[in-house]
Design a protein around this motif. Structure first.
Motif, PDB file in Angstrom:
ATOM      1  N   TYR A 220     -22.212  -6.592   8.542  1.00  0.00           N
ATOM      2  CA  TYR A 220     -21.416  -6.648   7.486  1.00  0.00           C
ATOM      3  C   TYR A 220     -20.748  -8.368   7.227  1.00  0.00           C
ATOM      4  O   TYR A 220     -20.140  -7.923   6.479  1.00  0.00           O
ATOM      5  CB  TYR A 220     -19.721  -6.441   8.510  1.00  0.00           C
ATOM      6  CG  TYR A 220     -20.603  -4.864   9.174  1.00  0.00           C
ATOM      7  CD1 TYR A 220     -20.509  -4.159   8.538  1.00  0.00           C
ATOM      8  CD2 TYR A 220     -19.973  -5.245  10.837  1.00  0.00           C
ATOM      9  CE1 TYR A 220     -20.652  -3.185   8.869  1.00  0.00           C
ATOM     10  CE2 TYR A 220     -20.055  -3.656  11.054  1.00  0.00           C
ATOM     11  CZ  TYR A 220     -20.334  -2.756  10.549  1.00  0.00           C
ATOM     12  OH  TYR A 220     -20.370  -1.620  11.650  1.00  0.00           O
TER      13      TYR A 220
ATOM     14  N   GLU B  49     -21.055  -8.446   3.119  1.00  0.00           N
ATOM     15  CA  GLU B  49     -20.135  -8.028   2.573  1.00  0.00           C
ATOM     16  C   GLU B  49     -18.935  -9.137   2.468  1.00  0.00           C
ATOM     17  O   GLU B  49     -18.264  -8.855   1.715  1.00  0.00           O
ATOM     18  CB  GLU B  49     -20.156  -6.757   2.992  1.00  0.00           C
ATOM     19  CG  GLU B  49     -21.027  -5.372   2.772  1.00  0.00           C
ATOM     20  CD  GLU B  49     -20.370  -3.954   3.658  1.00  0.00           C
ATOM     21  OE1 GLU B  49     -19.073  -3.969   3.263  1.00  0.00           O
ATOM     22  OE2 GLU B  49     -20.890  -3.790   4.665  1.00  0.00           O
TER      23      GLU B  49
ATOM     24  N   ASP C 109     -16.161  -7.973   9.606  1.00  0.00           N
ATOM     25  CA  ASP C 109     -16.675  -6.642   9.495  1.00  0.00           C
ATOM     26  C   ASP C 109     -15.388  -6.112   8.353  1.00  0.00           C
ATOM     27  O   ASP C 109     -15.811  -5.613   8.359  1.00  0.00           O
ATOM     28  CB  ASP C 109     -16.401  -6.582  10.969  1.00  0.00           C
ATOM     29  CG  ASP C 109     -15.367  -6.472  11.736  1.00  0.00           C
ATOM     30  OD1 ASP C 109     -14.860  -7.003  11.412  1.00  0.00           O
ATOM     31  OD2 ASP C 109     -15.296  -5.932  13.041  1.00  0.00           O
TER      32      ASP C 109
ATOM     33  N   GLY D   9     -18.243   1.315   5.192  1.00  0.00           N
ATOM     34  CA  GLY D   9     -17.731   0.558   4.354  1.00  0.00           C
ATOM     35  C   GLY D   9     -17.121   1.569   3.331  1.00  0.00           C
ATOM     36  O   GLY D   9     -16.328   1.463   2.799  1.00  0.00           O
TER      37      GLY D   9
ATOM     38  N   ARG E 124     -12.237  -3.045   8.410  1.00  0.00           N
ATOM     39  CA  ARG E 124     -13.240  -1.601   9.365  1.00  0.00           C
ATOM     40  C   ARG E 124     -13.427  -1.134  10.584  1.00  0.00           C
ATOM     41  O   ARG E 124     -12.353  -2.398  11.717  1.00  0.00           O
ATOM     42  CB  ARG E 124     -14.294  -3.024   9.143  1.00  0.00           C
ATOM     43  CG  ARG E 124     -16.023  -1.627   8.905  1.00  0.00           C
ATOM     44  CD  ARG E 124     -16.960  -2.475   9.653  1.00  0.00           C
ATOM     45  NE  ARG E 124     -17.464  -3.014   7.989  1.00  0.00           N
ATOM     46  CZ  ARG E 124     -18.184  -2.991   7.187  1.00  0.00           C
ATOM     47  NH1 ARG E 124     -18.532  -1.505   6.766  1.00  0.00           N
ATOM     48  NH2 ARG E 124     -18.563  -3.622   6.160  1.00  0.00           N
TER      49      ARG E 124
END
Length: 338
Positions: A26, A29, A99, A134, A224
């Motif tokens: 993660y 991202e 995350d 996601g 998340r």
């Protein structure tokens, strides 16, 4: 030449603090969501918390002069945040767990909010839940945004999660303290907590620092939900919350005694809704029973949400765990408020 030098050394308006520990799936991202911000006067402080996977290799693959990496031995999320805040140079401190993700307008909207309301020390925004891949879930945190009292934070935690707030550095410094085992280190978050360290901080800011909280209306954080060991995580979260209550009782005993039964009921109902979203109807029902024993206030104050939660748990008990797990996202309803 002198002007160029001054611009190069100018302090950023916002310091983004992002702890990293074993999040190789993660981390990229999260970093991309910061670099994509429409407001770009920031520094991104990535705190390497001593993990063992490829997370830091991924972080170091980004080439941007606004990124700084600080390494430490593993101290947990609270310790990593403290290290990042100690290194931060900005007027505002934005927290991002590695995350989670931000939407592109987040920093711009919070800077505008804080610039125009100097009496506010913590600005936050609603969050949308995403799954491990996601993908957006049907769950959105839509908390109270204005006129937030300490009991609102204790019972309902409007901030919601650790990736939602942007704080004035001056507000954070009202509750700074020396680490009990290393007086040379300054702490803001309580490093003895491995969970619920954020709600403990918000309560301390409100109760002892007199810091005011206010939210903006639009969803700006994607929070998340992981995918393993989740029932055990729910139980650990409740144990950690009880630790927060014990700490708060040491410096605000009258406030704690007055509000703890209602706050416990809301916490248990929140965890029950998490259990439903994870497909564990049995745990959800046990948590709901505990909520009602503690206080009926959530049932009276938010009857629709409470009854929906009870109904979903009952359906899960009737149809069995396998089918309920497949329907869990739908059963959890469209909104979840911490």
């Amino acid at each position: 030449m002198n002007v160029l030098q001054l611009n190069t050394e100018a302090l950023p308006r916002v310091s983004v603090v992002m702890p990293v520990y074993n999040v190789e799936a993660y981390a990229a991202e999260a970093i991309r969501s910061v670099l994509a911000q429409t407001f770009n006067d920031f520094e991104l402080i990535i705190v390497d918390d001593g993990g063992s996977d490829a997370s830091m290799e991924i972080c170091r693959s980004f080439s941007d002069p606004r990124i700084t990496i600080v390494s430490q031995r593993n101290r947990g999320l609270a310790g990593a945040r403290n290290t990042g805040i100690a290194a931060a140079r900005g007027e505002y401190i934005a927290l991002l767990d590695s995350d989670d993700r931000w939407l592109p307008e987040k920093l711009m909207l919070h800077v505008i909010h804080l610039d125009n309301t100097p009496e506010i020390g913590v600005s936050f925004a609603p969050s949308r839940f995403i799954d491990a891949a996601g993908q957006p879930l049907r769950i959105v945190q839509r908390p109270k945004l204005k006129s937030i009292a300490p009991e609102d934070i204790f019972c309902r935690n409007p901030v919601g999660n650790g990736s939602a707030p942007v704080l004035r550095r001056s507000a954070l410094d009202t509750v700074a303290f020396a680490h009990p085992d290393d007086r040379m280190r300054t702490c803001w978050f309580d490093e003895s907590l491995r969970q619920s360290e954020d709600i403990e901080m918000w309560l301390r800011l409100s109760l002892t620092g007199g810091v005011r909280f206010e939210g903006i209306a639009t969803v700006q954080t994607e929070y998340r939900i992981g995918g393993s060991g989740l029932s055990a995580q729910i139980l650990r979260q409740y144990e950690s919350w009880q630790g927060v209550v014990a700490r708060m009782a040491s410096y605000a005993p009258e406030f704690t005694a007055r509000h703890v039964a209602r706050a416990r009921a809301y916490q248990l109902r929140y965890l029950a809704r998490r259990a439903i979203q994870l497909g564990d109807a049995g745990m959800a029902m046990a948590l709901l029973r505990g909520a009602v024993v503690s206080s009926v206030r959530p049932l009276l104050e938010e009857p629709a949400k409470s009854l929906t939660t009870f109904g979903a748990a009952l359906v899960g008990r009737m149809i069995g765990p396998d089918q309920f797990a497949r329907l869990a996202g739908r059963a959890a309803g469209g909104q979840l408020v911490a």
